[in-house]
Design a protein around this motif. Structure first.
Motif, PDB file in Angstrom:
ATOM      1  N   UNK A   1       0.870  -1.216   0.015  1.00  0.00           N
ATOM      2  CA  UNK A   1       0.105   0.047   0.094  1.00  0.00           C
ATOM      3  C   UNK A   1       0.839   1.205   0.008  1.00  0.00           C
ATOM      4  N   UNK A   2       2.273   1.239   0.321  1.00  0.00           N
ATOM      5  CA  UNK A   2       3.019   2.425   0.422  1.00  0.00           C
ATOM      6  C   UNK A   2       4.425   1.900   0.629  1.00  0.00           C
ATOM      7  N   UNK A   3       5.230   2.953   0.183  1.00  0.00           N
ATOM      8  CA  UNK A   3       6.656   2.536   0.322  1.00  0.00           C
ATOM      9  C   UNK A   3       7.361   3.585   1.432  1.00  0.00           C
ATOM     10  N   UNK A   4       8.478   3.123   1.947  1.00  0.00           N
ATOM     11  CA  UNK A   4       9.223   4.076   2.775  1.00  0.00           C
ATOM     12  C   UNK A   4      10.736   3.837   2.384  1.00  0.00           C
ATOM     13  N   UNK A   5      11.284   5.196   1.929  1.00  0.00           N
ATOM     14  CA  UNK A   5      12.296   5.404   1.010  1.00  0.00           C
ATOM     15  C   UNK A   5      12.871   6.809   1.396  1.00  0.00           C
ATOM     16  N   UNK A   6      14.265   6.797   1.267  1.00  0.00           N
ATOM     17  CA  UNK A   6      15.038   7.974   1.484  1.00  0.00           C
ATOM     18  C   UNK A   6      15.327   8.480  -0.037  1.00  0.00           C
ATOM     19  N   UNK A   7      15.746   9.815  -0.042  1.00  0.00           N
ATOM     20  CA  UNK A   7      16.226  10.315  -1.506  1.00  0.00           C
ATOM     21  C   UNK A   7      17.610   9.514  -1.679  1.00  0.00           C
ATOM     22  N   UNK A   8      18.393   9.223  -0.601  1.00  0.00           N
ATOM     23  CA  UNK A   8      19.655   8.498  -1.035  1.00  0.00           C
ATOM     24  C   UNK A   8      19.480   6.878  -1.524  1.00  0.00           C
ATOM     25  N   UNK A   9      18.185   6.537  -1.425  1.00  0.00           N
ATOM     26  CA  UNK A   9      17.983   5.342  -2.077  1.00  0.00           C
ATOM     27  C   UNK A   9      17.472   5.398  -3.423  1.00  0.00           C
ATOM     28  N   UNK A  10      17.139   6.448  -4.105  1.00  0.00           N
ATOM     29  CA  UNK A  10      16.442   6.764  -5.251  1.00  0.00           C
ATOM     30  C   UNK A  10      17.639   6.347  -6.493  1.00  0.00           C
TER      31      UNK A  10
END
Length: 489
Positions: free
Chosen positions: A362-371
């Motif tokens: 239903x959703x994701x949890x990510x940092x900009x550093x992971x993109x």
């Protein structure tokens, strides 16, 4: 329901062995995303209040220039404050427990990979550290557990609060013989009492407890799963075993009848494929039936996965969810084997499991550093190019299973990150804490540098604090500030 038999599956594990703390021979092959694939966006970053020492680059990154200028040595904080620090090393788990006498203790493993860390821990020693946390601002070490499993529990160290049992299986990045150690911490958590040391874990790497504390699950990433009846913790008895499966961390539903396995996948000519979440029907094991069978209820995967690590159950508004986290990067990226900086990062996600036969992200949890569009620019950052470190996630934990508002994640080079998940479809970051190690300050193989936050954090709800460990710098007590801590109420 398709029964999963206990005889070994006949297959050769054609897997590239990679020395990483979370897995060996278990990297997930990602198919090409394609130009039409809508990659998940980074989670909105925290808005820092008074007392912050914020990051100088994009969300989660500690750039090489911060080491050159000395800025990294000061650390980074946003809506957090350091309350205490202990030791110089850490591992994969931090647990908090209050015994029946009212003593409150912390337990954490002190090594990532044994025997690699023997040199780094020469002064302090190896094993599971026990801290008296009566005064959280002044942790006091009261014991070090050095029985076989506790010397190197790898990712298996787990606490069952209901029974006051601390258990771990001898393990390492690939696997070790599964010696299972069980300790009583209910009587006096400051001085845990060994109840048994047995080879009942089969092979060691990761683990899981049934909520009632009567079954301990042990898995290895070289294809084994075993359930151990610990109704009598002095006489652990294996009651189910299976070979040919690649399970990582395991958590169970509140009634213990469904097991949520982080499924690394199946070996193939291009690596390991089909990884994600596997939900198993383990009701016959939970009911302690003779010759129990385990069935597969469903499998779920996601395109941006790396190495599935563990899935923590929780509920909100009458629905069941999992907070699943992937570790490290997928070295088998878009066009074959590549370096860890350009490889995709799975990070974390919330999965709806109200219907266990039809789970859905239903959703994701990510940092900009992971993109993906940020990865190529991280090459020179200390620790970013080491496949067992880097900008990636490793463990997340929740302060409670029923309607938690926050989740805390150890995201390796990015340190401790805290997210608001009250809206499960739109998580947002609300705090972070990171204390990188300056290169040359600690002797390890390879050289220690940057943050190495790998542990599942523990929660001190009453004091609005989080406890976690960093493999390079030790154990921390971190208080949530600027109103973030109120979300624990």
């Amino acid at each position: 329901m398709t029964p999963t038999r206990r005889q070994p599956a006949v297959r050769r594990l054609a897997v590239a062995l990679v020395l990483v703390a979370g897995v060996a021979g278990a990297l997930t092959a990602a198919s090409s995303f394609g130009s039409s694939y809508d990659f998940p966006e980074a989670t909105p970053k925290a808005q820092c209040g008074p007392g912050a020492r914020p990051e100088t680059s994009y969300q989660g990154r500690v750039p090489a220039r911060d080491y050159t200028t000395g800025r990294a040595a000061k650390g980074y904080r946003c809506n957090t404050r350091e309350i205490a620090h202990h030791g110089t090393s850490g591992g994969f788990k931090v647990h908090r427990y209050t015994d029946r006498k009212g003593n409150t203790c912390a337990f954490y493993d002190s090594t990532l990979v044994f025997p690699r860390d023997v040199l780094a821990n020469a002064a302090s020693g190896t094993g599971v550290v026990v801290l008296d946390m009566t005064d959280p601002a002044r942790p006091r070490q009261t014991a070090t557990l050095t029985t076989p499993a506790m010397e190197s529990p790898h990712e298996t160290l787990l606490l069952n609060r209901r029974r006051g049992l601390l258990a771990g299986v001898l393990g390492t990045a690939a696997t070790y013989p599964g010696v299972l150690d069980i300790y009583d911490v209910r009587t006096d958590c400051r001085h845990p009492r060994l109840l048994s040391t047995t080879p009942s874990g089969l092979l060691g790497h990761e683990s899981g407890w049934s909520p009632d504390g009567r079954t301990f699950w042990s898995s290895s990433t070289v294809a084994s799963l075993v359930a151990v009846d610990v109704t009598n913790p002095r006489l652990p008895t294996p009651v189910f075993s299976q070979l040919g499966v690649q399970y990582h961390g395991m958590r169970l539903s509140a009634d213990g009848r469904e097991l949520y396995a982080a499924n690394i996948g199946s070996p193939g000519p291009t690596g390991v494929t089909g990884g994600g979440l596997r939900i198993l029907d383990v009701s016959e094991v939970q009911d302690h039936e003779p010759d129990p069978q385990v069935g597969v209820l469903s499998d779920l995967t996601w395109r941006e996965r790396s190495i599935p690590q563990v899935a923590e159950p929780f509920s909100r508004d009458g629905r069941d969810y999992l907070l699943e986290v992937d570790e490290f990067t997928d070295l088998f990226s878009f066009s074959g084997l590549t370096d860890p900086v350009s490889s995709p990062v799975g990070a974390a996600r919330i999965i709806d499991v109200e219907d266990p036969r039809h789970p859905r992200v239903v959703s994701d949890i990510r940092l900009e550093a992971h993109q993906p569009d940020r990865r190529a620019g991280q090459t020179g950052d200390p620790g970013a190019s080491f496949p067992a470190q880097g900008y990636a996630a490793h463990y997340c934990s929740l302060p409670r299973r029923k309607a938690p508002n926050l989740v805390g994640c150890s995201m390796i080079l990015s340190g401790l990150r805290v997210f608001d998940i009250r809206d499960v479809r739109h998580p947002r970051e609300v705090a972070y804490f990171n204390r990188p190690l300056m290169p040359g300050k600690k002797v390890t193989l390879p050289n220690a540098e940057g943050a190495y936050a790998m542990s599942a954090p523990a929660w001190d709800v009453g004091r609005r604090s989080i406890w976690y460990s960093d493999a390079n710098t030790g154990f921390y007590v971190v208080r949530l500030t600027n109103g973030v801590g109120r979300l624990l109420d």
